[in-house]
Design an enzyme around this catalytic site. Structure first.
Site, PDB file in Angstrom:
ATOM      1  N   GLY A  25     -41.125 -24.977   2.071  1.00 16.62           N
ATOM      2  CA  GLY A  25     -40.791 -24.727   3.462  1.00 16.62           C
ATOM      3  C   GLY A  25     -41.913 -25.241   4.346  1.00 16.62           C
ATOM      4  O   GLY A  25     -42.907 -25.799   3.865  1.00 16.62           O
ATOM      5  N   SER A  26     -41.781 -25.030   5.626  1.00 18.78           N
ATOM      6  CA  SER A  26     -42.751 -25.590   6.560  1.00 18.78           C
ATOM      7  C   SER A  26     -44.157 -25.037   6.344  1.00 18.78           C
ATOM      8  O   SER A  26     -45.149 -25.761   6.507  1.00 18.78           O
ATOM      9  CB  SER A  26     -42.300 -25.321   7.997  1.00 18.78           C
ATOM     10  OG  SER A  26     -42.121 -23.919   8.209  1.00 18.78           O
ATOM     11  N   GLU A  28     -45.577 -24.314   3.635  1.00 20.19           N
ATOM     12  CA  GLU A  28     -46.161 -24.838   2.397  1.00 20.19           C
ATOM     13  C   GLU A  28     -46.482 -26.332   2.497  1.00 20.19           C
ATOM     14  O   GLU A  28     -47.125 -26.889   1.595  1.00 20.19           O
ATOM     15  CB  GLU A  28     -45.212 -24.623   1.207  1.00 20.19           C
ATOM     16  CG  GLU A  28     -45.017 -23.181   0.826  1.00 20.19           C
ATOM     17  CD  GLU A  28     -44.173 -22.430   1.850  1.00 20.19           C
ATOM     18  OE1 GLU A  28     -44.650 -21.393   2.348  1.00 20.19           O
ATOM     19  OE2 GLU A  28     -43.071 -22.902   2.178  1.00 20.19           O
ATOM     20  N   GLU A  47     -35.242 -19.180  -4.266  1.00 22.11           N
ATOM     21  CA  GLU A  47     -36.514 -18.657  -4.760  1.00 22.11           C
ATOM     22  C   GLU A  47     -36.375 -17.764  -5.992  1.00 22.11           C
ATOM     23  O   GLU A  47     -37.273 -17.710  -6.839  1.00 22.11           O
ATOM     24  CB  GLU A  47     -37.237 -17.916  -3.638  1.00 22.11           C
ATOM     25  CG  GLU A  47     -37.829 -18.820  -2.570  1.00 22.11           C
ATOM     26  CD  GLU A  47     -36.860 -19.177  -1.448  1.00 22.11           C
ATOM     27  OE1 GLU A  47     -35.639 -18.907  -1.600  1.00 22.11           O
ATOM     28  OE2 GLU A  47     -37.308 -19.701  -0.419  1.00 22.11           O
ATOM     29  N   HIS A  70     -41.869 -19.668  -0.206  1.00 20.11           N
ATOM     30  CA  HIS A  70     -41.869 -19.845   1.248  1.00 20.11           C
ATOM     31  C   HIS A  70     -41.912 -18.504   1.956  1.00 20.11           C
ATOM     32  O   HIS A  70     -40.949 -17.743   1.922  1.00 20.11           O
ATOM     33  CB  HIS A  70     -40.621 -20.625   1.671  1.00 20.11           C
ATOM     34  CG  HIS A  70     -40.538 -20.870   3.145  1.00 20.11           C
ATOM     35  ND1 HIS A  70     -41.608 -21.303   3.883  1.00 20.11           N
ATOM     36  CD2 HIS A  70     -39.507 -20.758   4.025  1.00 20.11           C
ATOM     37  CE1 HIS A  70     -41.247 -21.447   5.143  1.00 20.11           C
ATOM     38  NE2 HIS A  70     -39.978 -21.117   5.260  1.00 20.11           N
ATOM     39  N   HIS A 277     -31.324   4.450 -20.921  1.00 18.43           N
ATOM     40  CA  HIS A 277     -30.477   3.987 -19.820  1.00 18.43           C
ATOM     41  C   HIS A 277     -29.502   5.058 -19.362  1.00 18.43           C
ATOM     42  O   HIS A 277     -29.010   5.000 -18.245  1.00 18.43           O
ATOM     43  CB  HIS A 277     -29.720   2.719 -20.251  1.00 18.43           C
ATOM     44  CG  HIS A 277     -28.970   2.065 -19.136  1.00 18.43           C
ATOM     45  ND1 HIS A 277     -27.838   1.292 -19.349  1.00 18.43           N
ATOM     46  CD2 HIS A 277     -29.168   2.051 -17.797  1.00 18.43           C
ATOM     47  CE1 HIS A 277     -27.392   0.841 -18.193  1.00 18.43           C
ATOM     48  NE2 HIS A 277     -28.171   1.283 -17.241  1.00 18.43           N
ATOM     49  N   GLY A 396     -33.183  -5.350 -16.698  1.00 11.35           N
ATOM     50  CA  GLY A 396     -31.779  -5.055 -16.431  1.00 11.35           C
ATOM     51  C   GLY A 396     -31.256  -5.731 -15.188  1.00 11.35           C
ATOM     52  O   GLY A 396     -30.075  -5.622 -14.867  1.00 11.35           O
TER      53      GLY A 396
END
Length: 529
Positions: A25-26, A28, A47, A70, A277, A396
């Site tokens: 992105g800008s 980076e 991402e 970003h 779980h 999970g």
């Protein structure tokens, strides 16, 4: 003096890190400007995919992976897989762009408020350095912390104008990643195992993660005890064709207690005690059975509800325990009865698909799985016998395994990678196929299409709840989705066409997807709570 960017690139080179996983992105762009030719950039189209790919690469290669995201929104997209990376103990250094420092007091566009706090608590270390010149040292610290056991992700937020500032290059440092266990506690465990009449071992993913598989097999053989795989193990924990292998523990308290009831001493190696779980009564914790627990994860050790946890790297703990044992001559347990081969039918039974897939994949293939409703059938029909041959998520959280398979294939380009994934899971990160196509990776994706979230159906049945909305997924066409990203694909609806499709996909020079429409029968995952 070098710039922050030059010092960071030199630091990465010194660490042997020349692959960057990202979605730019800008904020980076100053880091990526005139990208150096000795680095490669692995682009993910979202991402969450980027972090999943990096996670798979880190786990398969055993190296820290460097990620560039970003700003705030990009980190937000990635958070699900950052959480998974933490549970997977995947060593990642995640950097993210931030707006230039002069704009931050005025809530700028793309500014990240409290950027260092955003990914907490699912990173081991998080910082936005107070000064630009501190950025390379912060990244170096993140690398050291990421690879200290238990491994995990670390985060550094970097304002866009920091990269061009002058700084001093950080001094190279070495940090030992391993700590040794308490010898006195190792001696206690050895005495208890020697005195027991019917011990049992429970193995977890840390065994494979630390490369201690052969040493653990030797320990199990010296004890002469059956070995169970821990609930929700995210890697192979013990060769599933070994005579001592006794099966898999379910993530249900009563089921675990029932499985361990015949034994008078329990040794848990590289896994929690225990992962559940569903709710229920775990009588094993009140029976006074000695439980010894070897792990490098301090939080897991502290949270164990019973037993003696011995904290330390398995690299030291397993050989130390083996050396402390007297010679034992136990009658080996009876061999585990293998599941019978399933029969074909129309519609295709999921178990038969998995049986045929096991026969189709190369012997050295790596399996990456995200089909939770079919995991018991996969365990029965696709035994994992080689260390490093199986990966899934420990969290999970869906949306991990397809991008992870891409990362595994990048780390192991000479091996076939098979991603076994459910139709519901496939829709979380389908764009990872595009990255596989761009790099010509030998990834075979097998989509098990049962028309919905099968795990939700099964868990609903176990919890005795009915009429749950949002479980059925009609109208999805995975062949068109794959082909839209340049990945060849085929759909199988009849058993007669299955073998040819699987053979073709497993021999393809690049990525290929096979969608298999299976019987929507509800599998049984757990005993009722």
């Amino acid at each position: 003096m070098p710039t922050v960017r030059q010092a960071t690139l030199d630091l990465l080179r010194s660490l042997g890190i020349t692959t960057i996983f990202g979605n730019p992105g800008s904020t980076e762009m100053p880091f990526l400007d005139r990208f150096p030719g000795d680095f490669r950039y692995i682009l993910g189209l979202q991402e969450a995919c980027v972090v999943g790919i990096a996670d798979g690469y880190a786990r398969a290669s055993g190296q820290v992976a460097f990620v560039n995201l970003h700003s705030a929104a990009g980190v937000g997209h990635a958070l699900g897989n950052i959480f998974t990376a933490q549970r997977n103990q995947a060593p990642l250094v995640i950097t993210a762009g931030q707006q230039v420092r002069s704009l931050l007091p005025n809530q700028p566009f793309l500014g990240a408020t409290e950027a260092a706090n955003f990914p907490k608590p699912y990173v081991k270390f998080s910082i936005e350095p107070a000064r630009a010149e501190d950025v390379p040292a912060a990244i170096g610290q993140a690398f050291r912390i990421a690879q200290r056991r238990p491994c995990g992700p670390c985060f550094v937020s970097i304002p866009a104008d920091d990269w061009g500032r002058p700084c001093e290059a950080p001094v190279p440092r070495i940090l030992s990643a391993d700590v040794a266990p308490d010898p006195a506690l190792i001696g206690q465990a050895a005495q208890a195992l020697a005195a027991s009449r019917r011990p049992v071992l429970v193995a977890g993913p840390e065994v494979d993660q630390e490369g201690m598989g052969p040493a653990f097999v030797a320990l199990a053989e010296a004890i002469g005890a059956p070995v169970l795989t821990s609930p929700f193990a995210s890697r192979i924990a013990f060769p599933e064709d070994h005579p001592l292998f006794a099966g898999f523990l379910a993530a249900a308290p009563q089921a675990v207690s029932d499985a361990l009831a015949p034994f008078d001493c329990v040794l848990v190696v590289g896994a929690p005690v225990f992962t559940f779980h569903v709710a229920g009564e775990a009588a094993i914790f009140r029976r006074g059975v000695p439980i010894f627990h070897l792990t490098a994860d301090g939080d897991t050790a502290a949270s164990a509800p019973a037993g003696t946890s011995i904290l330390g790297s398995l690299r030291f703990a397993i050989p130390a325990l083996h050396a402390a044992l007297p010679e034992m001559r136990r009658t080996p347990p009876p061999p585990r009865i293998a599941a019978p081969p399933p029969l074909p039918a129309d519609p295709i039974p999921a178990a038969w698909l998995l049986h045929r897939l096991h026969l189709a994949i190369p012997e050295n293939a790596i399996l990456v799985e995200e089909a939770p409703s079919h995991r018991p059938a996969m365990q029965a029909q696709m035994p994992r016998t080689r260390w490093g041959s199986f990966f899934t998520m420990a969290s999970g959280g869906l949306g991990y395994s397809l991008p992870a398979a891409i990362g595994v294939a990048l780390a192991k380009p000479d091996q076939r990678v098979v991603c076994l994934i459910g139709d519901g899971s496939m829709m979380y990160s389908p764009q990872a196929l595009w990255t596989a196509v761009q790099h010509g990776l030998r990834v075979t994706t097998v989509v098990i299409n049962n028309g919905g979230y099968g795990a939700m159906r099964s868990i609903g049945q176990a919890m005795q709840v009915r009429d749950i909305p949002g479980i059925d997924l009609p109208g999805l066409d995975f062949v068109r989705i794959a082909e839209g990203m340049g990945c060849p694909a085929i759909r199988v609806t009849h058993p007669d066409a299955l073998d040819a499709a699987l053979r073709e996909a497993c021999r393809a020079e690049g990525p290929m997807l096979v969608e298999v429409v299976v019987d929507a029968a509800i599998p049984t995952l757990y005993h009722k709570a």
